[in-house]
Design a protein around this motif. Structure first.
Motif, PDB file in Angstrom:
ATOM      1  N   GLN A 113       0.833  -1.208   0.000  1.00  0.00           N
ATOM      2  CA  GLN A 113       0.000   0.000   0.000  1.00  0.00           C
ATOM      3  C   GLN A 113       0.866   1.257   0.000  1.00  0.00           C
ATOM      4  O   GLN A 113       0.591   2.210  -0.720  1.00  0.00           O
ATOM      5  N   ASN A 120       1.732   6.285  -7.012  1.00  0.00           N
ATOM      6  CA  ASN A 120       0.552   6.964  -7.554  1.00  0.00           C
ATOM      7  C   ASN A 120       0.617   8.481  -7.379  1.00  0.00           C
ATOM      8  O   ASN A 120       0.143   9.219  -8.234  1.00  0.00           O
ATOM      9  N   SER A 132      -3.116  -0.283  -8.460  1.00  0.00           N
ATOM     10  CA  SER A 132      -3.919  -0.766  -7.344  1.00  0.00           C
ATOM     11  C   SER A 132      -3.471  -2.140  -6.884  1.00  0.00           C
ATOM     12  O   SER A 132      -2.734  -2.831  -7.596  1.00  0.00           O
TER      13      SER A 132
END
Length: 133
Positions: A113, A120, A132
């Motif tokens: 993450q 991103n 993602s």
């Protein structure tokens, strides 16, 4: 082609601070392959004139790196910090792991993450599709 040659060609690399055990190497390789594949799927490498490169380093805490952040243009968030150089299209980033261990979050999921958050943020500046999990 040796594994070293192959890794040098990847635009996104993941290392660990020297204080980490070398037993992390398989996880680092897996994460590196995973994030490069995500970027490939999102066509981040389609324009050869604008290929972003990232050098991620896993560290215990962001605070340990704090002295580095004052000298350059760093973005510091909870769990990670990065500096993006728009001339070279290179991002240098630190990903903290100690807080992931303490919180009981799956460490691999937590690292992924944070890798995505940094990638991103920079990718959005170039109008690239978001990556993602």
């Amino acid at each position: 082609m040796s594994q070293t040659d192959m890794q040098e060609q990847l635009p996104i690399t993941i290392l660990a601070d020297s204080r980490f055990s070398s037993s992390l190497k398989p996880l680092l390789t897996q994460l590196e392959m995973w994030i490069n594949f995500q970027a490939l799927k999102a066509d981040w490498f389609g324009d050869e004139a604008c290929i972003l490169s990232f050098e991620f380093t896993l560290v215990r805490t962001i605070e340990e790196q704090v002295q580095d952040f004052k000298s350059e243009n760093w973005v510091v968030k909870s769990g990670y910090a990065y500096s993006y150089d728009c001339k070279s299209l290179k991002t240098t980033a630190f990903i903290a792991v100690a807080d992931l261990l303490e919180s009981g979050v799956g460490i691999e999921q937590g690292i992924k993450q944070r890798l995505l958050d940094v990638a991103n943020s920079v990718g959005a500046e170039h109008g690239l599709l978001g990556l993602s999990l």
